[in-house]
Scaffold this motif. Structure first.
Motif, PDB file in Angstrom:
ATOM      1  N   SER A   9      -2.939   0.646 -18.651  1.00  0.00           N
ATOM      2  CA  SER A   9      -3.213   1.071 -17.272  1.00  0.00           C
ATOM      3  C   SER A   9      -4.299   0.187 -16.653  1.00  0.00           C
ATOM      4  O   SER A   9      -4.296  -0.050 -15.451  1.00  0.00           O
ATOM      5  CB  SER A   9      -3.638   2.536 -17.243  1.00  0.00           C
ATOM      6  N   HIS A  10      -5.235  -0.269 -17.496  1.00  0.00           N
ATOM      7  CA  HIS A  10      -6.301  -1.162 -17.053  1.00  0.00           C
ATOM      8  C   HIS A  10      -6.477  -2.257 -18.086  1.00  0.00           C
ATOM      9  O   HIS A  10      -6.351  -1.995 -19.288  1.00  0.00           O
ATOM     10  CB  HIS A  10      -7.646  -0.408 -16.914  1.00  0.00           C
ATOM     11  N   GLN A  37      -0.587  -6.314  -6.112  1.00  0.00           N
ATOM     12  CA  GLN A  37      -1.294  -5.850  -4.918  1.00  0.00           C
ATOM     13  C   GLN A  37      -2.782  -6.086  -5.135  1.00  0.00           C
ATOM     14  O   GLN A  37      -3.418  -5.388  -5.945  1.00  0.00           O
ATOM     15  CB  GLN A  37      -1.019  -4.373  -4.635  1.00  0.00           C
ATOM     16  N   LEU A  39      -6.570  -5.764  -4.164  1.00  0.00           N
ATOM     17  CA  LEU A  39      -7.252  -4.618  -3.566  1.00  0.00           C
ATOM     18  C   LEU A  39      -7.380  -4.765  -2.057  1.00  0.00           C
ATOM     19  O   LEU A  39      -7.886  -5.770  -1.560  1.00  0.00           O
ATOM     20  CB  LEU A  39      -8.636  -4.464  -4.207  1.00  0.00           C
ATOM     21  N   MET A  89      -3.648  -5.173  -8.846  1.00  0.00           N
ATOM     22  CA  MET A  89      -2.790  -4.178  -9.470  1.00  0.00           C
ATOM     23  C   MET A  89      -1.408  -4.796  -9.596  1.00  0.00           C
ATOM     24  O   MET A  89      -0.905  -5.375  -8.621  1.00  0.00           O
ATOM     25  CB  MET A  89      -2.730  -2.916  -8.610  1.00  0.00           C
ATOM     26  N   ARG A 108      -3.944  -2.245 -13.686  1.00  0.00           N
ATOM     27  CA  ARG A 108      -5.035  -2.862 -12.923  1.00  0.00           C
ATOM     28  C   ARG A 108      -5.663  -3.947 -13.774  1.00  0.00           C
ATOM     29  O   ARG A 108      -6.224  -3.659 -14.839  1.00  0.00           O
ATOM     30  CB  ARG A 108      -6.079  -1.817 -12.528  1.00  0.00           C
TER      31      ARG A 108
ATOM     32  N   GLN B  38       2.411   5.194   0.037  1.00  0.00           N
ATOM     33  CA  GLN B  38       1.517   4.836  -1.057  1.00  0.00           C
ATOM     34  C   GLN B  38       0.210   5.582  -0.879  1.00  0.00           C
ATOM     35  O   GLN B  38      -0.450   5.452   0.153  1.00  0.00           O
ATOM     36  CB  GLN B  38       1.264   3.318  -1.096  1.00  0.00           C
ATOM     37  N   CYS B  40      -3.685   6.331  -2.257  1.00  0.00           N
ATOM     38  CA  CYS B  40      -4.751   5.403  -2.656  1.00  0.00           C
ATOM     39  C   CYS B  40      -4.681   5.088  -4.153  1.00  0.00           C
ATOM     40  O   CYS B  40      -4.687   6.000  -4.989  1.00  0.00           O
ATOM     41  CB  CYS B  40      -6.099   6.004  -2.297  1.00  0.00           C
ATOM     42  N   ARG B  41      -4.569   3.806  -4.472  1.00  0.00           N
ATOM     43  CA  ARG B  41      -4.585   3.306  -5.848  1.00  0.00           C
ATOM     44  C   ARG B  41      -3.403   3.803  -6.686  1.00  0.00           C
ATOM     45  O   ARG B  41      -3.471   3.840  -7.917  1.00  0.00           O
ATOM     46  CB  ARG B  41      -5.906   3.668  -6.544  1.00  0.00           C
ATOM     47  N   LYS B  42      -2.330   4.202  -6.007  1.00  0.00           N
ATOM     48  CA  LYS B  42      -1.128   4.648  -6.709  1.00  0.00           C
ATOM     49  C   LYS B  42       0.040   3.710  -6.404  1.00  0.00           C
ATOM     50  O   LYS B  42      -0.066   2.836  -5.545  1.00  0.00           O
ATOM     51  CB  LYS B  42      -0.748   6.069  -6.262  1.00  0.00           C
ATOM     52  N   GLU B  43       1.145   3.918  -7.117  1.00  0.00           N
ATOM     53  CA  GLU B  43       2.308   3.099  -6.876  1.00  0.00           C
ATOM     54  C   GLU B  43       3.040   3.550  -5.616  1.00  0.00           C
ATOM     55  O   GLU B  43       2.967   4.709  -5.229  1.00  0.00           O
ATOM     56  CB  GLU B  43       3.266   3.150  -8.083  1.00  0.00           C
TER      57      GLU B  43
END
Lengths: 112, 109
Positions: A9-10, A37, A39, A89, A108, B38, B40-43
């Motif tokens: 995940s990271h 993507q 940030l 990401m 990430r 989407q 925040c910070r998700k797919e």
């Protein structure tokens, strides 16, 4: 409900190191994709893969990147020598013959 | 011209409001069109596909105008849970998918 999974995940890595990001697409899907993507920016297409070969790739997907489907279930993205600007990401996606792509939760990547 | 262009946003609306998002695309050969959301910070997650005939799913209505290369999304009776970034997505023929930059929606109580 089947879903796309991604590991790790990271990931934190040093500049110049190789990283491999792993994805397990939905089992009966035939088309596979990687996106990134950065940030605060938009989702960018990297590469699509079908029938064990790259179907299309973007200008971002240069010689430092490669993809592989080594065993019929995993779909990997390798970055040979990471740069600071590779921090982002990374999303994997898959689909069947129908159009809808299903996305994994993302990895990430932080390059230091 | 950007391949897929969306309203920059953000949109700040009260609960119950109707909000419309617009999107244009540059490649006239594009074949499939979608709206994703989407968080925040998700797919990205598929909200709906978009067809020339228009399609509706509950409070959400999507329209496609191929002649104008224009896609829209209408959300009626906005809920707090609709707060997200809405992504206009264009498939150029099966192997390459282009995302718009997204429009951020904030729904307030």
């Amino acid at each position: 409900e089947p879903e796309v999974t991604q590991t790790p995940s990271h990931q934190v890595t040093q500049m110049g190191q190789e990283v491999i990001l792993r994805c397990v697409p939905i089992s009966n899907h035939l088309y596979f994709y990687w996106y990134r993507q950065i940030l605060g920016q938009k989702v960018e297409f990297l590469v699509s893969f079908y029938n064990n070969e790259i179907s299309e790739k973007s200008e971002i997907f240069d010689d430092q990147f490669s993809v592989e489907r080594p065993d019929g279930s995993n779909f990997t993205l390798k970055i040979r020598s990471t740069k600071l600007e590779d921090s982002a990401m990374y999303f994997c996606a898959s689909r069947r013959q129908e159009e809808t792509q299903y996305f994994g939760p993302g990895t990430r990547l932080l390059v230091l | 011209r950007k391949e897929v262009e969306q309203d920059p946003g953000p949109f700040n609306v009260p609960e119950g409001a109707t909000v419309a998002f617009n999107c244009t695309y540059s490649n006239s050969a594009s074949q499939s069109f979608f709206w994703y959301r989407q968080d925040c910070r998700k797919e990205p997650k598929l909200l709906m596909s978009v067809y020339s005939s228009g399609n509706e799913d509950g409070r959400f209505t999507a329209q496609l105008n191929r002649a104008s290369q224009y896609i829209s999304l209408l959300i009626r009776d906005s809920k707090l849970s609709d707060s997200a970034t809405y992504l206009c997505v264009v498939d150029t023929g099966g192997f390459k998918t282009i995302f718009g930059a997204g429009t951020r929606l904030f729904v307030k109580a």
